[in-house]
Design a protein around this motif. Structure first.
Motif, short mmCIF file in Angstrom:
data_model
loop_
_atom_site.label_atom_id
_atom_site.label_comp_id
_atom_site.label_asym_id
_atom_site.label_seq_id
_atom_site.Cartn_x
_atom_site.Cartn_y
_atom_site.Cartn_z
N VAL A 259 -53.35 -40.86 50.01
CA VAL A 259 -53.92 -39.62 49.99
C VAL A 259 -54.35 -39.43 48.58
O VAL A 259 -53.44 -39.50 47.74
CB VAL A 259 -53.28 -38.75 50.83
N ASP A 260 -55.62 -38.85 48.35
CA ASP A 260 -56.12 -38.43 46.73
C ASP A 260 -56.27 -36.96 47.10
O ASP A 260 -57.23 -36.58 47.79
CB ASP A 260 -57.06 -38.97 46.24
N LEU A 261 -55.54 -36.29 46.35
CA LEU A 261 -55.95 -34.72 46.37
C LEU A 261 -55.92 -34.05 44.83
O LEU A 261 -55.26 -34.57 44.06
CB LEU A 261 -54.81 -33.83 47.15
N THR A 262 -56.60 -33.07 45.02
CA THR A 262 -56.76 -32.24 43.43
C THR A 262 -56.80 -30.82 43.77
O THR A 262 -57.53 -30.43 44.54
CB THR A 262 -57.96 -32.53 42.83
N ILE A 263 -55.94 -29.88 43.21
CA ILE A 263 -55.82 -28.54 43.48
C ILE A 263 -55.96 -28.10 41.94
O ILE A 263 -55.40 -28.49 41.22
CB ILE A 263 -54.33 -28.05 43.84
N LYS A 264 -56.80 -26.73 42.17
CA LYS A 264 -57.49 -26.28 41.01
C LYS A 264 -56.74 -24.97 40.86
O LYS A 264 -56.75 -24.24 41.97
CB LYS A 264 -58.96 -26.23 40.92
N GLU A 265 -57.01 -24.27 39.78
CA GLU A 265 -56.10 -23.11 39.53
C GLU A 265 -57.01 -22.02 40.22
O GLU A 265 -57.99 -22.05 40.10
CB GLU A 265 -56.23 -22.70 37.98
N GLY A 266 -56.36 -21.02 40.60
CA GLY A 266 -56.84 -19.93 41.45
C GLY A 266 -57.78 -20.36 42.86
O GLY A 266 -58.48 -19.70 43.36
N LYS A 267 -57.60 -21.64 43.05
CA LYS A 267 -58.63 -22.20 44.40
C LYS A 267 -57.94 -22.62 45.48
O LYS A 267 -56.44 -22.61 45.30
CB LYS A 267 -59.50 -23.39 43.75
N THR A 268 -58.40 -22.54 46.67
CA THR A 268 -57.57 -22.81 47.59
C THR A 268 -58.33 -24.33 48.28
O THR A 268 -59.45 -24.44 48.49
CB THR A 268 -57.79 -21.80 48.79
N LEU A 269 -57.42 -25.32 48.55
CA LEU A 269 -57.75 -26.54 49.06
C LEU A 269 -57.36 -26.45 50.73
O LEU A 269 -56.13 -26.25 50.91
CB LEU A 269 -57.11 -27.69 48.43
N GLY A 270 -58.24 -26.77 51.45
CA GLY A 270 -57.85 -26.69 53.06
C GLY A 270 -57.54 -28.38 53.46
O GLY A 270 -58.43 -29.27 52.96
N LYS B 16 -53.48 -14.09 46.60
CA LYS B 16 -54.14 -15.30 45.56
C LYS B 16 -55.20 -14.40 44.41
O LYS B 16 -55.20 -14.99 43.46
CB LYS B 16 -55.19 -16.37 46.43
N GLU B 17 -55.89 -13.52 44.84
CA GLU B 17 -57.02 -12.85 44.00
C GLU B 17 -56.33 -12.28 43.06
O GLU B 17 -56.65 -12.35 41.58
CB GLU B 17 -57.74 -12.06 44.65
N LYS B 18 -54.92 -11.64 43.18
CA LYS B 18 -54.21 -10.87 42.20
C LYS B 18 -53.39 -11.49 41.35
O LYS B 18 -53.30 -11.23 39.90
CB LYS B 18 -53.36 -9.72 43.07
N ASN B 19 -53.02 -12.72 41.71
CA ASN B 19 -52.17 -13.42 41.14
C ASN B 19 -52.58 -14.77 40.48
O ASN B 19 -51.83 -15.39 39.42
CB ASN B 19 -50.93 -13.62 41.94
#
Length: 347
Positions: free
Chosen positions: A30-41, A213-216
């Motif tokens: 599995v390859d995944l990328t998680i970015k700052e302030g974003k949501t990966l489903g 998520k929006e606040k922090n």
């Protein structure tokens, strides 16, 4: 600043369980990328490898499992970005324990099982705070009560001293979210956090996660089998099947231009207002047991478009068909995105 604000990457992540019957490949490349302030489903049927993927990222898989590949955590220290491979860390060592709950937290699927039944809610939340934030018990209690208040817990001072069985399902889930957020993590993993909740409480929990998520500025990995939740919560989506990513794209492309037959089948199984008089589409069969699998596409035995001698010969690679849109299917170049659109697209 990190490239594209990437905060966590999984590269060729493999989690295998060595059993008497053979090797069970729960997560297989599995390859995944998680970015700052974003949501990966992360979406897929039961048995697709969603929960084991989240456990692998935190290095909390059972002792019979081995984690291989790369889990790259981008940490900001002294104005510089350092990259730490979590796979290289001992699963019970001090380094990974400092990351769990501190930089990466998790909302578990069933709070009643995740919480200790013999310790109060406050005791369990302050344990993490004392480990990561402060050594002052009074300050830790104040942070815990304040966090309970932020997640919408009624009368947090009283709930702090109550046991999990004294709380309703919605309150337990809020307490679980409070424990995950108490140390202000950079990444929050939510493993089907609304499965056991009624619709009203489910909507409140989803709104709560979005607000926090929006606040922090917290990055979220949201694991679910509910595509409606994916549409509401996520920026990008990885569709898992048999421990592999079969489609990876942004949420709009997933709903209006899905290309993999499995993703299409999931989308067409969603009930709509215009389909009240007809039966819902379904995916025949079940997810195969991930052990001693034949070569070829994992979805071959259930795919209506599968072709013998093509789809069942060699393992299928994940290919980028357009910018940011990856698909694991040999027939993808023969389909047009508009043909694969979501049944809701014309509403």
């Amino acid at each position: 600043m990190k490239p594209d604000n990437v905060i966590l990457e999984a590269k060729n992540l493999r989690t295998y369980f060595h059993l008497d019957e053979g090797i069970l490949k729960a997560v297989d490349g599995v390859d995944l990328t998680i970015k700052e302030g974003k949501t990966l489903g992360i979406v897929g049927e039961s048995g697709s490898g969603k929960s084991v993927t989240s456990q692998s990222l935190l290095r909390i898989v059972p002792n019979t499992g081995t984690v291989e590949g790369e889990i790259l955590l981008h940490q900001r220290k002294n104005g510089k970005t350092e990259v730490l491979n979590l796979v290289d860390l001992a699963p019970h060592g001090k380094e990974i324990r400092a990351i769990r709950g501190g930089e990466i937290s998790m909302i578990f699927q069933e709070p009643m099982k995740a919480f200790s039944p013999i310790h109060t809610i406050g005791n369990q939340i302050t344990e993490a705070i004392l480990l990561h934030n402060t050594q002052d018990p009074a300050e830790a209690k104040g942070i815990a009560i304040d966090t309970l208040r932020k997640v919408g817990m009624s009368n947090p001072e009283q709930r702090f001293n109550e046991f999990p069985h004294q709380l309703s399902g919605g309150m337990r889930q809020r307490a679980m979210i409070a424990m995950a957020l108490a140390c202000n993590p950079s990444i929050l993993i939510a493993d089907e956090p609304t499965t056991a909740l009624d619709v009203t409480v489910q909507a409140q929990v989803l709104q709560l996660i979005n607000d926090l998520k929006e606040k922090n500025g917290t990055s979220v990995i949201f694991i679910t089998h509910d595509l409606g939740v994916i549409a509401e919560m996520c920026d990008e989506v990885a569709v898992l099947y048999l421990g592999k990513v079969v489609e990876y794209t942004d949420v709009d492309t997933l709903f209006y231009g899905a290309l993999h037959p499995y993703t299409q089948a999931l989308l067409h199984s969603i009930p709509t207002v215009t389909k009240r008089s007809s039966r819902l589409d379904s995916i025949e069969g079940t997810v195969p047991y991930p052990m001693n699998l034949p070569r070829g596409c994992g979805f071959y035995s259930r795919c209506k478009l599968a072709k013998a001698g093509v789809c069942n010969v060699e393992d299928v690679p994940l290919v980028e068909v357009s910018t940011g849109h990856h698909v694991r299917c040999l027939l993808v170049d023969k389909k047009e995105p508009e043909e694969a659109g979501c049944p809701h697209a014309e509403q």
